[in-house]
Design a protein around this motif. Sequence first.
Motif, short mmCIF file in Angstrom:
data_model
loop_
_atom_site.label_atom_id
_atom_site.label_comp_id
_atom_site.label_asym_id
_atom_site.label_seq_id
_atom_site.Cartn_x
_atom_site.Cartn_y
_atom_site.Cartn_z
N ASN A 256 0.83 -1.20 0.00
CA ASN A 256 0.00 0.00 0.00
C ASN A 256 0.87 1.26 0.00
OD1 ASN A 256 -2.05 -1.82 0.18
ND2 ASN A 256 -2.84 -1.12 2.14
N VAL A 257 0.28 2.37 -0.42
CA VAL A 257 1.02 3.63 -0.49
C VAL A 257 0.76 4.52 0.72
CG1 VAL A 257 1.09 3.59 -3.01
CG2 VAL A 257 -0.79 4.77 -1.85
N SER A 258 -0.27 4.21 1.50
CA SER A 258 -0.57 4.98 2.70
C SER A 258 -1.36 4.12 3.66
CB SER A 258 -1.36 6.25 2.33
OG SER A 258 -1.52 7.09 3.47
N PHE A 259 -1.66 4.68 4.83
CA PHE A 259 -2.41 3.93 5.84
C PHE A 259 -3.90 3.92 5.54
CE2 PHE A 259 -2.45 8.28 7.28
CZ PHE A 259 -3.71 8.47 7.81
N ASP A 260 -4.36 4.85 4.67
CA ASP A 260 -5.78 4.96 4.38
C ASP A 260 -5.97 5.58 3.00
OD1 ASP A 260 -8.50 4.75 4.76
OD2 ASP A 260 -8.63 6.16 6.41
N ASP A 261 -7.16 5.36 2.42
CA ASP A 261 -7.53 6.10 1.21
C ASP A 261 -7.61 7.58 1.57
OD1 ASP A 261 -7.97 3.55 0.00
OD2 ASP A 261 -10.02 3.54 0.75
N ARG A 262 -7.51 8.44 0.56
CA ARG A 262 -7.65 9.86 0.84
C ARG A 262 -8.29 10.61 -0.33
NH1 ARG A 262 -2.17 9.08 -0.34
NH2 ARG A 262 -1.07 10.70 -1.54
N CYS A 263 -9.04 11.64 0.03
CA CYS A 263 -9.70 12.47 -0.97
C CYS A 263 -9.63 13.93 -0.51
CB CYS A 263 -11.16 12.04 -1.15
SG CYS A 263 -12.02 12.93 -2.47
N PHE A 264 -9.29 14.81 -1.43
CA PHE A 264 -9.13 16.25 -1.16
C PHE A 264 -9.92 17.00 -2.22
CE2 PHE A 264 -7.15 20.37 -1.64
CZ PHE A 264 -6.64 20.72 -0.40
N LEU A 265 -10.81 17.88 -1.77
CA LEU A 265 -11.66 18.66 -2.69
C LEU A 265 -11.68 20.11 -2.22
CD1 LEU A 265 -13.78 18.72 -5.04
CD2 LEU A 265 -15.52 18.22 -3.31
N GLN A 266 -11.20 21.01 -3.05
CA GLN A 266 -11.15 22.43 -2.67
C GLN A 266 -11.87 23.28 -3.73
OE1 GLN A 266 -7.42 25.09 -2.60
NE2 GLN A 266 -7.69 24.57 -0.42
#
Length: 269
Positions: A256-266
């Motif tokens: 895996n590439v991180s500990f969790d999925d992530r989403c960023f919306l600005q």
Amino acid sequence: MQLNKVFLQGKKSEAACEDGYVFCEHYAAVVDGVTSKSEHLFGGKTPGRIGMEVVCNQIPLLAAGLSVEQAVQQLSLALRQQRESMAGEHAVTVLEYPRACAAIYSRARREIWLVGDCQCCVNGKVYTNTKRIDDILMQLRSFVLQAEQFSGMTEQALEADDPGRRAILPFLKKQLQFENKEGLFGYPVLNGEKIIPEKLVVIPVPAGSRVTLATDGYPVLGESFEESEAVLREYLTQDPFCYKENMQTKGIQKGNVSFDDRCFLQFQT
């Protein structure tokens, strides 16, 4: 609304990602499907992935101007209907309910609704809706891992077989009893059941604001995407097992590439 930045990355792969986002005429949102404590798949998808997809598909169908209570009720109904449709040869257990958390911006009401442990930033001010039980279990996992190190286990051995995760897993299952309940350990989540309004966070948004919505794959939400990513990279480098500077209920699993999925919306209102 003017979209400034959107980013989505699964901890393992795009197909397995349980995070998603919505940017439509009346609403903007990030949605975090809750990882199931069961290994069972439905149509090749995890309950968390299904929960995220249901909520993302339903938000654009919400009428403009709904209150947070009305919107959450409709989203919960959609999840209940999805749960009932999943029941076939395999009965859907409580562990396998499709669940999701979300940060939703209502353009008509100029409000952000935090349903569960997603987060947001409005003109530089960060808002969260974390669970008390998560703080306890993160610390317990860290305690177990550090105790094992004092007993002589190497960090490499701990990573191969996470005794901290095993220690908290029964409590991760028990915490489901506190979903949408009042009291110290109660917390809100979209799971097909009624949500207690007092557990939701509602944030007014002035006209002309810069708004960021993000899932909890970002341990620290900065004012910009670059800042948020930089802090995450630093944490992942210094504490990849996520039990020191960046305490989590799980570390980065192999591949895996991180500990969790992530989403960023600005966006700009």
